[in-house]
Design a protein around this motif. Structure first.
Motif: not given
Length: 228
Positions: A95-97, A102-104, A224-228
């Motif tokens: 959860w970005w907040e 995300r990449e980190e 296995g890709m992720t959602f944005n």
């Protein structure tokens, strides 16, 4: 394996709700949190009386199943050896907040639960409790065969472990839709059709089946890709 003792790492909203459900289901519950121990003790005593507050080590050692209910970005703060040999439920989401960029936090080529399993390589990870909001988890647990009972998705690579966790979810007040592939947990991550959904077993299964039949769904599940 019969589950009698539940350990929860994380005394935030999700951890507290799951502790309450587990207590109501008759389990012995231990829970740990970050911050000063006195504050954690007071939080547990006030919000989930009957649960036992402790540090991570004590919680894990005295539990048959361990629930990870911490911000995803903090799972590597836990020594992986602590969960060696343990049955573990990954109830976390990016959860970005809370977690930042995300990449980190995550490798974009694997689902979050696969990366959690890679880190806790000597534990057995199953994914559940992550796609329904904590308010719904708290308010919508129902006895078996209740007409308005909701369902949770349960998945993992170890069939016996997944079935044990599914039985545990049953006692917590929810039906289950079960898969046996940890990477399928991507269908419950933020941005997916299931994230935030509170659905009956039939509704949940239909969404999963329909998603898996779409070209995009096949691509996601295969890569296995992720959602944005």
């Amino acid at each position: 394996m019969a589950i009698k003792r539940v350990g929860i790492l994380g005394a935030g909203k999700v951890g507290i709700v799951l502790a309450g459900l587990a207590l109501n289901a008759g389990y012995e519950v231990r829970i740990s949190g970050s911050g000063a121990q006195k504050k954690i003790d007071l939080t547990i005593e006030t919000l989930v009386p009957g649960a036992i507050a402790g540090i991570n080590k004590d919680v894990v050692e005295n539990s048959d199943v361990v629930i990870l209910a911490i911000p995803l970005s903090r799972y590597k703060n836990i020594d992986p050896s602590l969960l060696k040999g343990k049955l573990v439920i990954d109830a976390m989401n990016y959860w970005w907040e809370t977690d930042g960029i995300r990449e980190e936090v995550l490798n974009p080529d694997e689902t979050s639960s696969e990366q959690v399993q890679d880190y806790f390589k000597d534990a057995t990870i199953a994914k559940t409790f992550n796609h329904m909001g904590y308010h719904n988890l708290q308010d919508e647990a129902r006895p078996k065969d209740h007409p308005r009972r909701k369902a949770l998705f349960v998945t993992g690579n170890d069939k016996a472990a997944v079935e044990t966790i599914a039985e545990f979810v049953e006692t917590m007040g929810f039906d289950q839709v079960v898969h046996y592939k940890l990477s399928d947990g991507i269908m419950t991550e933020p941005g997916s059709p299931l994230f935030g959904a509170s659905l009956t077993h039939e509704e949940l299964k239909n969404i999963i089946d329909n998603f898996a039949d779409t070209d995009f769904g096949k691509q996601v599940l295969a890569s296995g890709m992720t959602f944005n």
